[in-house]
Write a protein that holds these residues in place. Structure first.
Motif, PDB file in Angstrom:
ATOM      1  N   VAL A  70       1.018  -1.157   0.086  1.00  0.00           N
ATOM      2  CA  VAL A  70       0.094  -0.136   0.037  1.00  0.00           C
ATOM      3  C   VAL A  70       0.882   1.197   0.068  1.00  0.00           C
ATOM      4  O   VAL A  70       0.666   2.178  -0.723  1.00  0.00           O
ATOM      5  CB  VAL A  70      -0.955   0.132   1.235  1.00  0.00           C
ATOM      6  CG1 VAL A  70      -1.580   1.266   1.388  1.00  0.00           C
ATOM      7  CG2 VAL A  70      -1.973  -1.236   1.028  1.00  0.00           C
ATOM      8  N   ASP A  71       1.906   1.249   0.869  1.00  0.00           N
ATOM      9  CA  ASP A  71       2.915   2.415   0.862  1.00  0.00           C
ATOM     10  C   ASP A  71       3.595   2.549  -0.596  1.00  0.00           C
ATOM     11  O   ASP A  71       3.672   3.652  -0.901  1.00  0.00           O
ATOM     12  CB  ASP A  71       4.103   2.269   1.977  1.00  0.00           C
ATOM     13  CG  ASP A  71       3.504   2.301   3.184  1.00  0.00           C
ATOM     14  OD1 ASP A  71       2.412   2.739   3.222  1.00  0.00           O
ATOM     15  OD2 ASP A  71       4.226   1.834   4.070  1.00  0.00           O
ATOM     16  N   GLU A  72       3.835   1.481  -1.427  1.00  0.00           N
ATOM     17  CA  GLU A  72       4.521   1.684  -2.585  1.00  0.00           C
ATOM     18  C   GLU A  72       3.509   2.227  -3.707  1.00  0.00           C
ATOM     19  O   GLU A  72       3.695   3.116  -4.253  1.00  0.00           O
ATOM     20  CB  GLU A  72       4.964   0.295  -2.912  1.00  0.00           C
ATOM     21  CG  GLU A  72       5.922   0.102  -4.023  1.00  0.00           C
ATOM     22  CD  GLU A  72       7.171   0.658  -3.926  1.00  0.00           C
ATOM     23  OE1 GLU A  72       7.564   1.749  -4.479  1.00  0.00           O
ATOM     24  OE2 GLU A  72       7.991   0.210  -2.750  1.00  0.00           O
ATOM     25  N   ALA A  73       2.281   1.564  -3.445  1.00  0.00           N
ATOM     26  CA  ALA A  73       1.349   1.965  -4.427  1.00  0.00           C
ATOM     27  C   ALA A  73       0.796   3.446  -4.247  1.00  0.00           C
ATOM     28  O   ALA A  73       0.720   4.148  -5.266  1.00  0.00           O
ATOM     29  CB  ALA A  73      -0.045   0.994  -4.356  1.00  0.00           C
ATOM     30  N   SER A  74       0.769   4.012  -2.961  1.00  0.00           N
ATOM     31  CA  SER A  74       0.283   5.265  -2.523  1.00  0.00           C
ATOM     32  C   SER A  74       1.334   6.240  -3.216  1.00  0.00           C
ATOM     33  O   SER A  74       1.194   7.268  -3.607  1.00  0.00           O
ATOM     34  CB  SER A  74       0.333   5.527  -1.182  1.00  0.00           C
ATOM     35  OG  SER A  74      -0.874   4.719  -0.614  1.00  0.00           O
ATOM     36  N   GLY A  75       2.449   5.974  -3.068  1.00  0.00           N
ATOM     37  CA  GLY A  75       3.642   6.819  -3.613  1.00  0.00           C
ATOM     38  C   GLY A  75       3.567   6.875  -4.890  1.00  0.00           C
ATOM     39  O   GLY A  75       3.693   8.011  -5.750  1.00  0.00           O
TER      40      GLY A  75
END
Lengths: 132, 261
Positions: A117-122
């Motif tokens: 999720v962190d990767e996708a949000s970035g």
């Protein structure tokens, strides 16, 4: 120019996430796939199906009922949703307050949801800053 | 000496019980204790917990179906009467004085009753018959223990039961069968029992998801609460966990679902 940038972001995202078979940037309000990147060439129908799954999972009326039960009040639509069965994991991510654009991801391998999720949000944040 | 004291206490309690008037009912059916199926089971348990002096508690729903329990000292002593629609469930519960070993059957009877309708009322009155001699009864703690045991129930697939053993340490969990009947609740009762009803409904309305699937939702406005629903071989699991345990709970359930598929 914008499209090139989005494609680069999606490609870089897939390289960073092991087991990611496809990632697409979609407009959930129209159900349209705006850009995609996949390990193997995928027919448009499969990309559309993933986009529809995102619409259904994030905007599902029953998801609203689940949220109401969990939080004991009416809730906005979720920003993040996962759906996993025996063969595939799907992950759908929106930025807070941005209900239309989402990143839709399909993976075959186990994941750490938080990191994904962190990767996708970035990635989504960078894409949206380019397109607006 | 001890025996005399126990006799005195018993006589004293009987005297108080006889002198205390049963509360007046507030409607035709009695006092409304729950108007939401999601909270009904907890509402029934609360009535039992709050009954210290011996009373007959008649739980009734809007369809007129009822269940009467003989309760004293926060324990169910006997099942006095049940409606016809609970007939088969009643058959498993002994008609004489109950003991902790009857918790499982009694639990299933209460759960079946709770699932019959939305509104549940209670009417409380003084029992006509004397208390069973040397009773032990079933406490709410016994019922909760029976609930936990049902995770190893044959209805819950083994991989899912193993995953639940871990998830329940970090989450409020409800386990239900395909019809929405509660199999087990763990953690914060309000969260787990509220979820127990919606999870069965969710899977019923989203059947294209298949029988073995896990869903997770996260809200940025409430980042501390993560909701996960899973279904494997007809058993639904719904849980609320913290952000810190999202990964562990999701992956445990996903693994279980894969093994059940």
């Amino acid at each position: 120019m914008e499209h090139v940038k989005i494609s680069e972001e999606l490609s870089a995202f897939r390289e960073r996430v092991p087991g990611c078979s496809v990632v697409l940037f979609a407009d959930l309000s129209t159900g349209m796939v705006l850009a995609s990147n996949s390990a193997e060439k995928m027919p448009q129908e499969q990309l559309d199906a993933l986009c529809m799954d995102a619409c259904e999972t994030l905007s599902n009326v029953q998801a609203g009922a689940v949220a109401e039960a969990a939080f004991d009040r009416e809730m906005p639509e979720p920003d993040v949703a996962f759906r996993a069965d025996g063969r595939l994991i799907q992950c759908f991510v929106r930025l807070p307050g941005e209900l239309e654009e989402a990143l839709c991801i399909a993976l075959a391998e186990a994941v750490v949801p938080e990191e994904l999720v962190d990767e996708a949000s970035g990635t989504l944040r960078r894409i949206l800053s380019e397109t607006t | 000496m001890c025996s005399e004291r126990a006799d005195d206490t018993s006589r004293f309690m009987q005297a108080i019980a006889a002198l205390s008037a049963a509360p007046e009912p507030v409607s035709e059916y009695g006092r409304l204790i729950s108007s939401d199926r999601r909270n009904a089971f907890e509402a029934i348990l609360l009535e039992i917990t709050e009954t210290v002096l011996r009373r007959e508690l008649t739980f009734k729903n809007e369809n007129g179906e009822q269940l009467t329990l003989d309760v004293a000292e926060r324990r169910i002593l006997r099942v006095v009467d049940v409606c016809k629609s609970l007939g088969s469930a009643r058959g498993d519960v002994p008609s004489q004085c109950l003991a902790p070993e009857h918790s499982g059957e009694t639990l299933r009877l209460l759960q079946r009753f709770q699932n019959l309708a939305q509104d549940i009322f209670v009417r409380i009155r003084l029992p006509e018959s004397p208390a069973p001699a040397g009773y032990t009864g079933i406490s709410v703690r016994d019922l909760r223990a029976a609930m936990e045991e049902t995770v190893s129930d044959t209805r819950v697939p083994e991989p899912l039961a193993r995953a639940l053993e871990i998830c329940r340490m970090h989450a409020s969990v409800a386990v239900t069968d395909a019809s929405g009947g509660i199999v087990a609740l763990f953690g914060k009762e309000d969260e787990s029992s509220a979820l127990s009803q919606v999870s069965a409904q969710f899977f019923e309305l989203n059947q294209k998801n298949g029988d073995n699937v896990v869903h997770l939702w996260r809200w940025s406005s409430h980042p501390t609460k993560i909701v996960i629903l899973a279904k494997a071989n007809g058993i639904c699991v719904s849980l609320v966990t913290s952000h810190a345990h999202m990964t562990e709970c999701f992956n445990q359930l996903r693994r279980a679902v894969c093994q059940c598929a």
